[in-house]
Each structure stands twice: as structure tokens, then as C-alpha cells.
Design a protein around this motif. Structure first.
Motif, PDB file in Angstrom:
ATOM      1  N   MET A 234      54.114   6.492  83.690  1.00  0.00           N
ATOM      2  CA  MET A 234      53.573   5.167  83.407  1.00  0.00           C
ATOM      3  C   MET A 234      54.204   4.108  84.312  1.00  0.00           C
ATOM      4  N   ALA A 235      55.512   4.242  84.531  1.00  0.00           N
ATOM      5  CA  ALA A 235      56.216   3.265  85.365  1.00  0.00           C
ATOM      6  C   ALA A 235      55.739   3.331  86.813  1.00  0.00           C
ATOM      7  N   ALA A 236      55.520   4.544  87.320  1.00  0.00           N
ATOM      8  CA  ALA A 236      55.035   4.688  88.693  1.00  0.00           C
ATOM      9  C   ALA A 236      53.649   4.073  88.856  1.00  0.00           C
ATOM     10  N   GLU A 237      52.789   4.276  87.860  1.00  0.00           N
ATOM     11  CA  GLU A 237      51.444   3.698  87.924  1.00  0.00           C
ATOM     12  C   GLU A 237      51.515   2.173  87.860  1.00  0.00           C
ATOM     13  N   THR A 238      52.396   1.650  87.000  1.00  0.00           N
ATOM     14  CA  THR A 238      52.546   0.201  86.885  1.00  0.00           C
ATOM     15  C   THR A 238      53.094  -0.398  88.176  1.00  0.00           C
ATOM     16  N   MET A 239      54.088   0.258  88.774  1.00  0.00           N
ATOM     17  CA  MET A 239      54.632  -0.224  90.049  1.00  0.00           C
ATOM     18  C   MET A 239      53.566  -0.229  91.133  1.00  0.00           C
ATOM     19  N   THR A 240      52.724   0.803  91.126  1.00  0.00           N
ATOM     20  CA  THR A 240      51.633   0.881  92.109  1.00  0.00           C
ATOM     21  C   THR A 240      50.683  -0.301  91.942  1.00  0.00           C
ATOM     22  N   CYS A 241      50.244  -0.523  90.695  1.00  0.00           N
ATOM     23  CA  CYS A 241      49.313  -1.623  90.433  1.00  0.00           C
ATOM     24  C   CYS A 241      49.947  -2.968  90.770  1.00  0.00           C
ATOM     25  N   ASN A 242      51.210  -3.122  90.419  1.00  0.00           N
ATOM     26  CA  ASN A 242      51.920  -4.369  90.695  1.00  0.00           C
ATOM     27  C   ASN A 242      52.033  -4.617  92.198  1.00  0.00           C
ATOM     28  N   MET A 243      52.376  -3.561  92.954  1.00  0.00           N
ATOM     29  CA  MET A 243      52.553  -3.706  94.395  1.00  0.00           C
ATOM     30  C   MET A 243      51.253  -4.057  95.099  1.00  0.00           C
ATOM     31  N   LEU A 244      50.130  -3.696  94.512  1.00  0.00           N
ATOM     32  CA  LEU A 244      48.833  -3.991  95.107  1.00  0.00           C
ATOM     33  C   LEU A 244      48.363  -5.424  94.843  1.00  0.00           C
ATOM     34  N   THR A 245      49.106  -6.166  94.027  1.00  0.00           N
ATOM     35  CA  THR A 245      48.700  -7.546  93.748  1.00  0.00           C
ATOM     36  C   THR A 245      49.037  -8.451  94.931  1.00  0.00           C
ATOM     37  N   GLU A 246      48.320  -9.540  95.024  1.00  0.00           N
ATOM     38  CA  GLU A 246      48.539 -10.511  96.098  1.00  0.00           C
ATOM     39  C   GLU A 246      49.931 -11.119  96.010  1.00  0.00           C
ATOM     40  N   ASP A 247      50.388 -11.404  94.785  1.00  0.00           N
ATOM     41  CA  ASP A 247      51.705 -12.007  94.611  1.00  0.00           C
ATOM     42  C   ASP A 247      52.813 -11.099  95.132  1.00  0.00           C
ATOM     43  N   ALA A 248      52.772  -9.829  94.769  1.00  0.00           N
ATOM     44  CA  ALA A 248      53.831  -8.911  95.192  1.00  0.00           C
ATOM     45  C   ALA A 248      53.845  -8.741  96.711  1.00  0.00           C
TER      46      ALA A 248
END
Length: 267
Positions: A234-248
Motif C-alpha cells: 500500500m505504501a509503495a502504491e501511495t508513494m507512486t501516486c504521490n510522486m506523480l502529482t504536480e506538487d511533488a
């Protein structure tokens, strides 16, 4: 009209917004902000509105008057002791607690006076808690013959099992420093510093990228109850989604270029 009657005519829950911080106030001071069914419904309504409010980055939960929250309204509970009424009340309370964890914004409990039974549950359920030195905490239902079963759910996710069980079976009050040692609250401050400390923390969180906070809060509670391997998935998927955001991506680029952090876009 008496002063007490006037107070009872006021909204049971109020909300003030300032600079992306929403302060939700339990407004039943003559009853020590006891959680009647009407209060629970009003609180749930405000929390539900916040869930989709992109202008709000942090929520502060406070109580009007001399106490944060004295738990359930025992007089109201005695008015209808049917199984259906009890199930409805405790089900509504559980719905409120779950909603606090489900909304994307961090929720800070601003605690003064007492936080007992379901009031202590509220403190334990909030993501963060700051209390005055004089605050007192208890799961005191056992003192009137009622084991604090629903408060136990939140309590045992904050406090070690033996300390939690002691609180539940003795009903004893904890002072603020003991609650801090137990892990029930984050900080203890003098009364005159409470608002300043709460708002400093709220502003600090509000300055961070809301999308990352929302991802992180959602994962925080899910992974706590998952097996280790599933938590990492779950953490890896969340990090992936987070990293794909414009802010990150903008933040990482600014860090690499040694530039100031950009203005965050939000959720």
C-alpha cells in the motif's frame, strides 16, 4: 429567557474558517459539551462538508466553556433505553469517529478541562492533540457501570494495552503529563499558550502540500491495521501516486535546483 436557555438555543456545533484552517467547536457548554444525538449529527454534518472542501487544509476540534467534552449525554440515554436507541446512538458516534479519520485534512484536538469517556475517545481519534496543563482524561464509564467499549477502540490505538486496560477498568483520571507519557496527546502547554500552540501547528501543516498530506493520512490508518507485507504494498502504491502529482514533481525539481519550494497547488 434565562442565560442557560439562551445558550441551549445556540447551534450545537459551530465552525470558524481562517487561512485554510477550520475550527469546529462543540457548543454545549452548560452540559460540558456532552455528545447528545443532536450534537453527533451536527458534528458529522460539519465533518462531511469538510471532506470535499478544498479550501480547508487543517481542522481544529475544540469545546466551548469549561470542558472539551464529557462524553455521551447520560440523561438522554436514560430517556430511551431500548436496544434500537442504544444501537443508533453508538452507531452514530462510531460514524463520527470514523469520519474524523477519513477526511483528508489532519484534525487537531484542542483540549482543555475534561475529556472523559466518548470525549476521551474524540481526543484519541483526532490525528493530533494539544492539551493544557490542567486537562484531565478518563474512560470513566465503568464508574457508572458502563464499560467504555467504543472509546476503547480509539484508546487502544494510542495507548499501550496494559495502560489502556487500566484506564478502562479503573475509570481513573489522568493528568495531562501522564496522558502525554501514555501517547494519548502530543503536547502539554500552559493555558495561555494553548491557542498559539494549536494554531502554530495548524499553520505549519497547512503550509505543506495538501495532496501529499491527504495521501499520507489515508495510508497512515490503513497500514496500521495491515500485515507488514501488505502495508509495504500500500505504501509503495501511495508513494507512486504521490510522486506523480504536480506538487511533488515541482517540489523535487526545486530541491534539486536549490530553489525555494513552489506554491503548492492543493488537492
Amino acid at each position: 429567557m434565562t442565560a442557560a436557555a439562551h445558550l441551549e438555543d445556540q447551534p450545537l456545533v459551530t465552525r470558524n474558517d481562517e487561512d485554510g484552517i477550520a475550527t469546529i467547536i462543540l457548543n454545549r457548554p452548560t452540559k460540558f459539551n456532552a455528545l447528545s444525538m443532536a450534537v453527533l449529527e451536527a458534528l458529522l454534518s460539519e465533518l462531511t462538508k469538510l471532506e470535499e472542501d478544498r479550501s480547508v487544509r487543517v481542522v481544529v476540534l475544540a469545546g466551548e466553556g469549561k470542558a472539551f467534552c464529557a462524553g455521551h449525554d447520560l440523561k438522554e440515554m436514560r430517556e430511551d433505553t431500548s436496544r434500537e436507541a442504544m444501537q443508533e446512538l453508538f452507531g452514530k458516534c462510531s460514524e463520527v469517529m470514523l469520519k474524523i479519520s477519513q477526511i483528508p485534512q489532519p484534525v487537531i484536538a484542542r483540549v482543555h478541562g475534561i475529556a472523559t469517556a466518548a470525549g476521551c475517545q474524540l481526543v484519541a481519534t483526532c490525528d493530533l492533540a494539544i492539551a493544557v496543563e490542567e486537562a484531565r482524561f478518563a474512560t470513566s464509564g465503568i464508574n457508572v457501570g458502563l464499560f467504555c467499549s467504543t472509546p476503547m477502540v480509539a484508546l487502544t490505538r494510542n495507548v499501550t494495552p496494559k495502560k489502556a486496560f487500566e484506564m478502562l477498568v479503573t475509570g481513573d483520571f489522568l493528568d495531562a503529563q501522564t496522558a502525554l507519557q501514555y501517547g494519548l496527546i502530543n503536547h502539554v502547554v500552559p493555558a495561555e499558550k494553548l491557542d498559539e500552540t494549536v494554531m502554530d501547528m495548524a499553520r505549519k501543516i497547512a503550509s505543506k502540500p495538501a495532496v501529499s498530506i491527504a495521501y499520507g493520512k489515508q495510508l497512515f490508518y490503513k497500514q496500521l491495521e495491515a500485515a507488514r507485507a501488505a502495508a509495504y504494498d500500500m505504501a509503495a502504491e501511495t508513494m507512486t501516486c504521490n510522486m506523480l502529482t504536480e506538487d511533488a514533481q515541482a517540489g523535487v525539481d526545486a530541491f534539486i535546483a536549490k530553489q525555494p519550494m513552489p506554491a503548492w497547488k492543493g488537492r
